[in-house]
Write a protein that holds these residues in place. Structure first.
Motif, short mmCIF file in Angstrom:
data_model
loop_
_atom_site.label_atom_id
_atom_site.label_comp_id
_atom_site.label_asym_id
_atom_site.label_seq_id
_atom_site.Cartn_x
_atom_site.Cartn_y
_atom_site.Cartn_z
N UNK A 36 0.84 -1.20 0.00
CA UNK A 36 0.00 0.00 0.00
C UNK A 36 0.87 1.25 0.00
N UNK A 37 1.97 1.22 0.74
CA UNK A 37 2.89 2.35 0.77
C UNK A 37 3.51 2.60 -0.60
N UNK A 38 3.91 1.51 -1.27
CA UNK A 38 4.49 1.65 -2.61
C UNK A 38 3.47 2.25 -3.58
N UNK A 39 2.23 1.77 -3.51
CA UNK A 39 1.18 2.32 -4.38
C UNK A 39 0.96 3.80 -4.09
N UNK A 40 0.98 4.19 -2.83
CA UNK A 40 0.79 5.59 -2.47
C UNK A 40 1.92 6.46 -2.99
N UNK A 41 3.16 5.98 -2.86
CA UNK A 41 4.31 6.75 -3.33
C UNK A 41 4.28 6.90 -4.85
N UNK A 42 3.92 5.80 -5.54
CA UNK A 42 3.82 5.87 -7.00
C UNK A 42 2.72 6.85 -7.43
N UNK A 43 1.61 6.82 -6.72
CA UNK A 43 0.51 7.73 -7.06
C UNK A 43 0.90 9.18 -6.82
N UNK A 44 1.57 9.46 -5.72
CA UNK A 44 1.99 10.83 -5.43
C UNK A 44 2.96 11.34 -6.49
N UNK A 45 3.84 10.48 -6.94
CA UNK A 45 4.79 10.87 -7.98
C UNK A 45 4.06 11.19 -9.29
N UNK A 46 3.08 10.38 -9.63
CA UNK A 46 2.32 10.63 -10.86
C UNK A 46 1.47 11.89 -10.73
N UNK A 47 0.89 12.11 -9.55
CA UNK A 47 0.10 13.32 -9.36
C UNK A 47 0.95 14.56 -9.52
N UNK A 48 2.19 14.50 -9.02
CA UNK A 48 3.08 15.64 -9.18
C UNK A 48 3.43 15.89 -10.64
N UNK A 49 3.39 14.83 -11.45
CA UNK A 49 3.66 14.96 -12.88
C UNK A 49 2.41 15.34 -13.67
N UNK A 50 1.28 15.48 -12.99
CA UNK A 50 0.05 15.90 -13.65
C UNK A 50 -0.71 14.79 -14.34
#
Length: 236
Positions: free
Chosen positions: A85-99
């Motif tokens: 779940x932590x990995x999924x959250x980190x990946x999502x945050x990175x993608x959100x920052x990229x728009x």
């Protein structure tokens, strides 16, 4: 003297500065994650006795009795869920920052494919009592082994690549169709059956396993159809 005409004042009120619905940021999948947590908690409660049996061996770091047993693999899978779940959250945050608009969907699909498939494949590759001694066996007659599988065996084969079928079309636009998911699950199942035969794991490499593994992925894929990825969505 000619008077210049004064332009009429428009009675139309100014447009609201509220952004359109499509431009508003979307929240993460709170409801699906909550349902997933409840499902995992219910599963852990139902399997609490076998999980507790494997806990001492796994906590002691001994492979024998933990990594080579169904109970041990199930316990390690549950223990791996919080990091996943932590990995999924980190990946999502990175993608959100990229728009990227589909950040949560893509990241959850990546982690879900791995967590939902690897432990089950691991279980199918556990060696039997005659591993390394008994030669590989092959059953190529369709529907012959269904009678001897039993309900648990049939359900297990149907679920083997269900997570892959559910999440793969969400992550990969090239797999966003039921026939492609069927072909992917069949190919993966064929690799598993080949590994069982080559490694002499004291298991029967059956064509019925391939059929059930492939068929089980299709309804799982159709269940996630509303979230399938299209080619227009980036996935960095």
């Amino acid at each position: 003297m000619t008077l210049s005409a004064t332009p009429p004042v428009s009675a139309t009120p100014p447009l609201s500065a509220t952004p359109p619905l499509s431009a508003r940021p979307r929240r993460g999948p709170v409801v699906p994650l909550a349902l997933a947590v409840l499902a995992v908690a219910a599963l852990a409660y139902l399997l609490r006795r076998p999980l507790l049996m494997a806990a001492p061996t796994c906590l002691a770091g001994r492979w024998s009795g933990c990594g080579d047993t169904l109970n041990g693999i199930a316990l390690m899978t549950l223990a791996a869920l919080p990091p996943a779940v932590l990995v999924a959250w980190l990946r999502a945050r990175r993608r959100l920052a990229a728009g990227i608009a589909a950040a949560w969907r893509l990241s959850t699909a990546e982690v879900g494919m791995v967590v939902g498939t690897v432990p089950l494949v691991w279980m199918t590759l556990l060696p039997g009592s005659g591993a390394g001694v008994v030669p590989g066996r092959v059953s190529l007659v369709p529907l012959q082994d269904l009678v001897t599988m039993g309900t648990l065996g049939i359900v297990g084969n149907l679920l083997l690549f269900a997570a892959l079928g559910f999440f793969a079309p969400i992550r990969f636009a090239a797999l966003a169709s039921a026939p492609r998911v069927l072909a992917l699950a069949a190919a993966c199942s064929l690799l598993v059956e080949t590994a069982q035969y080559v490694l002499q794991l004291d298991r029967v490499s059956s064509v019925d396993d391939v059929l059930l593994n492939a068929l089980g992925a299709v309804p799982a894929a159709l269940a996630s159809r509303r979230w399938w990825r299209t080619g227009a969505v980036p996935a960095r």
